[in-house]
Each structure stands twice: as C-alpha cells, then as structure tokens.
Design a protein around this motif. Structure first.
Motif, PDB file in Angstrom:
ATOM      1  N   LEU A 257       8.231  -3.997   1.346  1.00 33.08           N
ATOM      2  CA  LEU A 257       7.579  -3.110   1.954  1.00 33.08           C
ATOM      3  C   LEU A 257       6.473  -3.930   2.967  1.00 33.08           C
ATOM      4  N   ALA A 258       6.087  -4.924   2.819  1.00 30.35           N
ATOM      5  CA  ALA A 258       5.245  -5.731   3.559  1.00 30.35           C
ATOM      6  C   ALA A 258       6.426  -6.045   4.890  1.00 30.35           C
ATOM      7  N   GLY A 259       7.531  -6.452   4.729  1.00 27.00           N
ATOM      8  CA  GLY A 259       8.364  -6.671   6.041  1.00 27.00           C
ATOM      9  C   GLY A 259       9.049  -5.509   6.690  1.00 27.00           C
ATOM     10  N   GLY A 260       8.547  -4.219   6.015  1.00 30.54           N
ATOM     11  CA  GLY A 260       9.237  -3.111   6.689  1.00 30.54           C
ATOM     12  C   GLY A 260       8.179  -2.183   7.123  1.00 30.54           C
ATOM     13  N   ASP A 261       8.507  -1.225   7.656  1.00 25.18           N
ATOM     14  CA  ASP A 261       7.830  -0.059   8.119  1.00 25.18           C
ATOM     15  C   ASP A 261       7.256   1.133   7.075  1.00 25.18           C
ATOM     16  N   THR A 262       7.995   1.167   6.003  1.00 25.83           N
ATOM     17  CA  THR A 262       7.678   2.289   5.078  1.00 25.83           C
ATOM     18  C   THR A 262       6.175   2.085   4.246  1.00 25.83           C
ATOM     19  N   VAL A 263       5.688   3.058   4.331  1.00 25.97           N
ATOM     20  CA  VAL A 263       4.353   3.294   3.800  1.00 25.97           C
ATOM     21  C   VAL A 263       4.446   3.436   2.235  1.00 25.97           C
ATOM     22  N   ALA A 264       3.719   2.820   1.629  1.00 27.03           N
ATOM     23  CA  ALA A 264       3.556   2.871   0.334  1.00 27.03           C
ATOM     24  C   ALA A 264       2.434   3.827  -0.177  1.00 27.03           C
ATOM     25  N   THR A 265       3.027   5.214  -0.618  1.00 25.43           N
ATOM     26  CA  THR A 265       1.831   6.234  -0.765  1.00 25.43           C
ATOM     27  C   THR A 265       1.930   6.267  -2.466  1.00 25.43           C
ATOM     28  N   LEU A 266       0.365   5.970  -2.829  1.00 24.12           N
ATOM     29  CA  LEU A 266       0.084   5.954  -4.106  1.00 24.12           C
ATOM     30  C   LEU A 266      -0.510   7.411  -4.466  1.00 24.12           C
ATOM     31  N   LEU A 267      -0.259   7.670  -5.802  1.00 28.01           N
ATOM     32  CA  LEU A 267      -0.667   9.002  -6.254  1.00 28.01           C
ATOM     33  C   LEU A 267      -1.414   8.827  -7.622  1.00 28.01           C
ATOM     34  N   PRO A 268      -2.820   8.434  -7.363  1.00 22.99           N
ATOM     35  CA  PRO A 268      -3.376   8.040  -8.778  1.00 22.99           C
ATOM     36  C   PRO A 268      -3.614   9.190  -9.651  1.00 22.99           C
ATOM     37  N   GLY A 269      -3.499  10.508  -9.128  1.00 19.34           N
ATOM     38  CA  GLY A 269      -4.018  11.586 -10.102  1.00 19.34           C
ATOM     39  C   GLY A 269      -2.876  11.595 -10.849  1.00 19.34           C
ATOM     40  N   VAL A 270      -1.529  11.266 -10.709  1.00 14.24           N
ATOM     41  CA  VAL A 270      -0.468  11.229 -11.633  1.00 14.24           C
ATOM     42  C   VAL A 270      -0.635  10.463 -12.838  1.00 14.24           C
ATOM     43  N   GLU A 271      -1.299   9.426 -12.531  1.00 19.83           N
ATOM     44  CA  GLU A 271      -1.748   8.157 -13.635  1.00 19.83           C
ATOM     45  C   GLU A 271      -2.721   8.689 -14.681  1.00 19.83           C
ATOM     46  N   PHE A 272      -3.771   9.346 -13.992  1.00 20.80           N
ATOM     47  CA  PHE A 272      -4.796  10.040 -14.556  1.00 20.80           C
ATOM     48  C   PHE A 272      -4.285  11.032 -15.603  1.00 20.80           C
ATOM     49  N   SER A 273      -3.346  11.831 -15.002  1.00 22.82           N
ATOM     50  CA  SER A 273      -2.790  12.842 -15.713  1.00 22.82           C
ATOM     51  C   SER A 273      -1.680  12.588 -16.804  1.00 22.82           C
ATOM     52  N   THR A 274      -1.395  11.431 -16.890  1.00 22.37           N
ATOM     53  CA  THR A 274      -0.045  11.325 -17.616  1.00 22.37           C
ATOM     54  C   THR A 274      -0.440   9.965 -18.499  1.00 22.37           C
ATOM     55  N   ARG A 275      -1.565   9.337 -18.385  1.00 25.77           N
ATOM     56  CA  ARG A 275      -2.219   8.305 -19.085  1.00 25.77           C
ATOM     57  C   ARG A 275      -0.988   7.135 -18.984  1.00 25.77           C
ATOM     58  N   SER A 276      -0.498   6.989 -17.714  1.00 25.93           N
ATOM     59  CA  SER A 276       0.363   5.870 -17.379  1.00 25.93           C
ATOM     60  C   SER A 276      -0.490   4.713 -16.603  1.00 25.93           C
ATOM     61  N   PRO A 277       0.241   3.680 -16.392  1.00 31.38           N
ATOM     62  CA  PRO A 277      -0.407   2.366 -15.547  1.00 31.38           C
ATOM     63  C   PRO A 277      -0.464   2.750 -14.271  1.00 31.38           C
ATOM     64  N   TYR A 278      -1.813   2.564 -13.765  1.00 29.15           N
ATOM     65  CA  TYR A 278      -2.149   2.758 -12.211  1.00 29.15           C
ATOM     66  C   TYR A 278      -1.195   1.737 -11.441  1.00 29.15           C
ATOM     67  N   PRO A 279      -0.779   2.064 -10.064  1.00 30.15           N
ATOM     68  CA  PRO A 279      -0.296   1.139  -9.249  1.00 30.15           C
ATOM     69  C   PRO A 279      -1.336   0.256  -8.828  1.00 30.15           C
ATOM     70  N   ASP A 280      -1.013  -1.124  -8.282  1.00 29.05           N
ATOM     71  CA  ASP A 280      -1.625  -1.990  -7.885  1.00 29.05           C
ATOM     72  C   ASP A 280      -1.993  -2.030  -6.372  1.00 29.05           C
ATOM     73  N   ALA A 281      -2.836  -1.346  -6.066  1.00 25.61           N
ATOM     74  CA  ALA A 281      -3.029  -1.332  -4.672  1.00 25.61           C
ATOM     75  C   ALA A 281      -3.721  -2.682  -4.024  1.00 25.61           C
ATOM     76  N   ARG A 282      -4.431  -3.263  -4.602  1.00 16.47           N
ATOM     77  CA  ARG A 282      -5.021  -4.189  -4.182  1.00 16.47           C
ATOM     78  C   ARG A 282      -4.016  -5.271  -3.853  1.00 16.47           C
ATOM     79  N   ARG A 283      -2.967  -5.373  -4.763  1.00 13.82           N
ATOM     80  CA  ARG A 283      -1.495  -6.329  -4.560  1.00 13.82           C
ATOM     81  C   ARG A 283      -0.906  -6.033  -3.179  1.00 13.82           C
ATOM     82  N   LEU A 284      -0.817  -4.580  -2.896  1.00 11.46           N
ATOM     83  CA  LEU A 284       0.016  -4.301  -1.536  1.00 11.46           C
ATOM     84  C   LEU A 284      -0.781  -4.416  -0.461  1.00 11.46           C
ATOM     85  N   ILE A 285      -2.060  -3.976  -0.576  1.00 11.64           N
ATOM     86  CA  ILE A 285      -3.025  -4.467   0.551  1.00 11.64           C
ATOM     87  C   ILE A 285      -3.065  -5.801   1.150  1.00 11.64           C
ATOM     88  N   ASP A 286      -3.281  -6.671   0.054  1.00  4.97           N
ATOM     89  CA  ASP A 286      -3.246  -8.194   0.392  1.00  4.97           C
ATOM     90  C   ASP A 286      -2.025  -8.682   0.700  1.00  4.97           C
TER      91      ASP A 286
END
Length: 377
Positions: A257-286
C-alpha cells in the motif's frame, strides 16, 4: 450569482497552502468556490450569508456504502452482540428481501438513506449493488443508485448466492451480469476473502476485476476483512483506487500500500457492529499509506450512515488524530473515488461544505453522537 459566506470561526480547507483558517470567509458561484481567505479581506458578492461563528469543513465523502436493499437484520446484530461471529452468510437474507421489493420501494429506501446521510454532512456517496445477485436485480439496483450519485459500483461478486455453483456464478458475474450492469456503473468491486466460504478467493477476484476493467469499469476491492489474504496485494497490483476494510494486514500488505496508489479505506463502524478487531490506522499512516474513512452503511455489519460517528471511532479506537480522521473522511474519501473536485475547500473546487454547530472540527470527536451538522444554507 456570487455568495459570500462569513461568520466562520474555523475553516478547515485541506488545501496545503490555505490550511486551517480562523475568522474566515469564502465566496461561491454556481456550486464552485471562487475565493477563500480571512473575513477582513473578503471581496464583494451579490449575497452575503452569516454562519453564526461556526466551524466549516469539507463535505464528508462516503466512499463505501451499500444502500440498495430491503429487509431488516437487527436480529442478526443482536445475535452477534450475544457472541455469534460474523461470516458473511447473512447477505442471503437481504438478497431475498431485495429481490422481493418493487422498484418503487427500493427507490424510496435509497432516497431516504441518502437524505439521512446528507443531514449528517455527507455531500458525496458511493453506492454499491450486491444484494440482488441476479442479472435483473443487480442491474435494477444500479439503475436506481445512479439516479442519486455518479459513484455507482457493480458488486455482483459480493457473495456466491445459494443454489449455484461457484464457477458458474463467477462466469455469470463476468458475463451477462457485467454486460447488464456496466452501463449503470463507474466501478466494479469484489469481496475477496479466501477464509470465507461465501466470498471469493484471489483467483476468482482477479477474474472478476479484469473482466470489469475490460468492460470499462474502474476497480475497487473488499479485502482482508475476515482474515489475512490476497485482497490488498491484488488491489495494489491491479491499480485499484481503493481496498476497503484492511483489518488484517501483513507487513507485506502495508509495504504494498505504501508503495502504490491504492487508498486504504477503513470502515470502523463494521468493527463496532461485529465486535471485531479494529484496523491499525496509525500503522498505515506512519508507513505513508493514504487512508480514507467510510461508513460501509449496510443492513448486516454496519447500519450507520453517520460519517461523524466514523470519525469519532477512528480517533477513539484506531489511533488517528481528529485532524487525520477528518482528512480521511473528506479528502481521503475523494482520493478513494479518484475525485479532485471534492474533499478540499479551495478556489476551483466544488462548494461542497458542511457547517458544524461548534467552534472547531475537534467537536466531531469530542462530542460523539451529538447532531452537530447544521448543513449549508
């Protein structure tokens, strides 16, 4: 006619040169921005609108939503809250209800959902098909969606519907269904999750995406939601505009992702609604990845149309600052849709803006759940 907007306590432009302005003003004409700057330097205009010393931000860009559906899955949500994991199987129940609905019923439902989004500050929305899963029903879903947005996505490859062989369904999606849907769509998408019996593996996803590209559609991918898999790397390899979910990422996925032009679109409402782990946005941004936020408004895993709620979740649960989350929900969403006319408030851009009943954008996360959006006059 030109309109001068004043009484702006804080104006978040997302323009690198303009930045965040206080005691600001801007001028529009025919839905375009002509001038932005300090109120003391504002030019004359045909009309003047005072915004009450409120904050103004770019209109939210919801780049991932499933709005063409009928039926109710609140019981499924309650079961998940009681401990049942999500595996994608509930889509079949929405398919049955959507197929049974009339065009008029679906149109009314979509219109109401878009109105709900606009009341919460969303000025651009992408709408996917994916709940008809037949040639006729996918085509009519997109024909209805394109009435309210140019950002329509063919998602015939959402899941394999009951009663059809996987290989036969992929052939249908890339053949007759694609031919019927392409005239109503800008994008093609695929749910790539090899760990799920309902979704599509890497080879199937590649077949769907390459067929869509050959038909003139641009690419999007649902990837790495339920587990590690090839969705992210496939999206980057094929030059997809966005890969959405990105919950489970290997180091190689982040590097891609860091080497390409594809955007990582994160959908935190899904994790809220499914009790799933949240994506690590900090890792991606950094790592230098472009990140967008969207609702994924849908009947099964996130029946929320609120971009302000997604911003609050991103700040609370995914390590984003408020400024980063707002950027992702506006300029980031625009990049996920490959749009240069929205997501930024600057001369030459569309006058798509949202007024907050608050002195600054920080209140989007500071006051979660409070209806701060007062719209634009």
């Amino acid at each position: 006619m030109t309109v001068l907007y004043t009484g702006i306590a804080e104006l978040v432009t997302h323009d690198p040169e303009l930045g965040v302005l206080t005691d600001a003003a801007f001028v529009t004409a025919e839905d375009m921005i002509l001038w932005v700057g300090p109120a003391s330097a504002a030019p004359a205009a045909d009309e003047r609108v005072f915004l009450g010393e409120r904050a103004v931000v770019p209109g939210f860009v919801d780049s991932h939503a499933h709005l063409v559906f009928a039926g109710d899955r609140s019981a499924e949500f309650a079961a998940r809250m009681a401990g049942r994991p999500y595996d994608g199987g509930g889509i079949a129940s929405t398919m049955a209800a959507t197929r049974a609905a009339t065009d008029a019923e679906l149109r009314a439902l979509v219109t109401a959902r878009v109105a709900e989004m606009r009341a919460q500050g969303t000025t651009t929305v992408e709408i996917k098909s994916g709940y008809g899963l037949s040639v006729v029903d996918e085509a009519r879903a997109l024909a209805i969606a394109v009435e309210v947005t140019p950002e329509t996505t063919f998602l015939g490859a959402h899941v394999v519907p009951p009663g059809i062989d996987r290989a036969d369904y992929v052939e249908l999606v890339t053949g007759d269904m694609l031919a019927a849907c392409a005239p109503h769509a800008r994008w093609i998408d695929v749910f790539c999750e090899p760990a799920s019996k309902h979704a599509f593996d890497g080879d199937e996803a590649r077949t769907v995406l390459t067929a869509g590209r050959a038909a003139g559609l641009e690419l999007r991918v649902h990837g790495n939601q339920l587990g590690h898999g090839p969705g992210v790397t496939l999206a980057v390899e094929l030059g997809a505009a966005s890969v959405d979910h990105c919950t489970y990422l290997a180091p190689s996925d982040v590097d891609a992702l860091a080497g390409g032009d594809t955007v990582a679109t994160l959908l935190p409402g899904v994790e809220f609604s499914t009790r799933s782990p949240y994506p690590d946005a900090r890792r991606l941004i950094d790592a230098g990845v472009t990140v967008a936020l969207a609702t994924d408004c849908n009947p099964g895993t996130c029946y929320s149309s609120s971009m302000p709620f997604m911003i609050a979740l991103a700040v609370r649960e995914m390590g984003m600052t408020v400024a980063e989350a707002l950027w992702a929900a506006t300029a980031g969403g625009a990049q996920a849709l490959r749009r240069t006319d929205i997501g930024v408030l600057a001369p030459g851009k569309r006058a798509d803006f949202t007024v907050l009943d608050a002195p600054s954008h920080l209140h989007l996360a500071y006051r979660p759940g409070v209806p701060l959006v007062v719209g634009a006059p």
